[in-house]
Design a protein around this motif. Structure first.
Motif, short mmCIF file in Angstrom:
data_model
loop_
_atom_site.label_atom_id
_atom_site.label_comp_id
_atom_site.label_asym_id
_atom_site.label_seq_id
_atom_site.Cartn_x
_atom_site.Cartn_y
_atom_site.Cartn_z
N SER A 196 -45.80 3.70 1.30
CA SER A 196 -46.45 2.53 0.23
C SER A 196 -48.34 2.41 0.37
O SER A 196 -48.96 2.27 -0.69
CB SER A 196 -45.53 1.12 -0.61
N THR A 197 -48.56 1.58 1.40
CA THR A 197 -49.54 1.39 2.13
C THR A 197 -50.54 3.07 1.91
O THR A 197 -52.08 2.32 1.01
CB THR A 197 -49.66 0.50 3.20
N LEU A 198 -50.00 3.92 1.99
CA LEU A 198 -51.02 5.35 2.28
C LEU A 198 -51.44 5.28 0.97
O LEU A 198 -52.46 5.76 0.12
CB LEU A 198 -50.30 5.69 2.88
N ALA B 24 -45.57 6.54 -8.63
CA ALA B 24 -44.27 6.38 -8.72
C ALA B 24 -43.52 5.29 -8.55
O ALA B 24 -43.17 4.79 -8.31
CB ALA B 24 -44.02 7.53 -7.60
N GLY B 25 -45.13 4.34 -8.41
CA GLY B 25 -44.96 3.18 -8.16
C GLY B 25 -44.03 2.82 -6.79
O GLY B 25 -44.39 3.53 -6.03
N LEU C 192 -49.50 -1.33 -5.96
CA LEU C 192 -49.03 -0.06 -6.22
C LEU C 192 -48.47 0.16 -8.71
O LEU C 192 -50.07 0.49 -9.68
CB LEU C 192 -47.66 1.22 -6.54
N HIS C 193 -48.04 -0.55 -9.44
CA HIS C 193 -48.36 -0.82 -11.04
C HIS C 193 -49.12 -1.77 -11.31
O HIS C 193 -49.87 -0.64 -11.61
CB HIS C 193 -46.87 -1.22 -11.21
N ALA C 194 -49.36 -2.17 -10.39
CA ALA C 194 -51.11 -3.19 -11.15
C ALA C 194 -52.12 -2.03 -10.49
O ALA C 194 -52.89 -2.18 -11.74
CB ALA C 194 -51.09 -4.02 -9.96
N LEU C 195 -52.51 -0.93 -9.68
CA LEU C 195 -53.22 -0.36 -9.18
C LEU C 195 -53.36 0.88 -10.50
O LEU C 195 -54.14 1.39 -11.63
CB LEU C 195 -53.29 0.39 -7.72
N ARG D 136 -45.13 -3.31 -19.09
CA ARG D 136 -43.95 -4.03 -19.11
C ARG D 136 -42.73 -3.23 -17.45
O ARG D 136 -41.90 -4.06 -17.66
CB ARG D 136 -43.20 -3.10 -20.30
N VAL D 137 -42.87 -2.55 -17.48
CA VAL D 137 -42.40 -2.05 -15.99
C VAL D 137 -42.11 -3.56 -14.47
O VAL D 137 -41.09 -4.32 -14.11
CB VAL D 137 -42.82 -0.98 -15.36
#
Length: 289
Positions: free
Chosen positions: A104-106, A129-130, A135-138, A157-158
């Protein structure tokens, strides 16, 4: 019962732009290995945000965990514009490696780098894919850059379903409100106001409030907030860019702020636009001379 979140305060410092506080308060004893790696990532990303790229490059060696290697890649990318191609090439190699490609960090760092490159489709390939709130914020940021507030709203919303009170959910909500505009500007202002009452005031919060004020036509208040932000960090590119816009609306000279921005961040979009406008003006003068 859920285990205590030892990194809660550290993450919040980082999300809100209190980078020095994140570094100063990172000495958390007895962290499990996974938390220790995340802590180190946040500390090194704070150093990157403060412009200390070389420190990060020097301190993260080749035996470090994948998330830290990804952070080092970001430092290399930002520190050496001439070497961007080789950094992006390494990044693509790692993303294609089945053993680490889904880290996830990569994926987050890939999203940040491709967003810098303005290659939003490539960024979304790795972030869409979050999996984490960051990741969602990005994703929200990327969709807003693409002027797709409808997709940004879906991502928000997610986030709200996962944790409505999360600092990143609040920030993403404010960004979306600013992008939508109109009556939503007041809602964005109230979010930044709420964050400023809960947490120490940072340049990020001050800039957020100032941009809301500018949208509402309150340029005097915006200037006051931005000058406070400038006191916290005299080289922050967003503060300087917002001060340039604010000064123009107030009929004041913005040349000093533009000069500072050109010196510190020659690739900033406002510098590129100003340079392009100057060149067009020169060409126009030549054509009638």
């Amino acid at each position: 019962m859920a285990a205590p979140d030892h990194l809660f305060n550290l993450r919040n410092h980082f999300y809100l732009g209190a980078f020095q506080s994140a570094i100063n308060n990172s000495d958390i004893p007895n962290l499990p290995q996974e938390d220790a790696v995340e802590r180190d990532c946040l500390v090194y990303r704070s150093y990157i945000a403060l412009g200390s790229y070389q420190l990060v490059v020097n301190e993260i060696d080749d035996s470090a965990a994948t998330p830290l290697q990804a952070v080092k890649l970001l430092a290399l990318y930002l520190s050496n514009p001439e070497n961007k191609e080789s950094t992006i090439s390494s990044l693509k190699e790692w993303l294609a490696d089945p053993a680490i490609g889904n880290n996830s960090t990569l994926r987050l760092i890939a999203g940040i780098i491709f967003m810098h490159e303005e290659d939003y489709n490539e960024a979304l390939k790795h972030t869409n894919a979050g999996g984490t709130m960051e990741l969602h914020a990005l994703n929200v940021q990327i969709f807003l850059k693409m002027h797709r507030s409808d997709y940004a709203e879906r991502q928000l919303r997610v986030m709200q379903q996962t944790d409505e009170d999360h600092t990143l959910t609040q920030l993403a909500s404010a960004w979306l409100n600013l992008a939508v505009g109109g009556s939503k500007i007041q809602e964005a202002y109230l979010i930044f106001q709420d964050l400023s009452e809960k947490y120490p005031m940072t340049g990020l919060i001050l800039n957020g409030k100032a941009v809301c004020c500018m949208h509402m036509g309150n340029f005097d208040e915006a200037e006051t907030l931005l000058l406070e932000a400038l006191n916290k960090d005299a080289k922050d590119p967003e503060t300087l860019a917002n001060l340039i816009v604010c000064s123009l609306h107030l009929g004041k000279s913005s040349s000093r702020y533009l000069s500072q921005l050109k010196l510190s961040y020659p690739h900033h979009i406002l510098v590129k636009r100003a340079t392009s406008a100057e060149e067009n003006f020169e060409r126009a003068i030549q054509s009638v001379a």
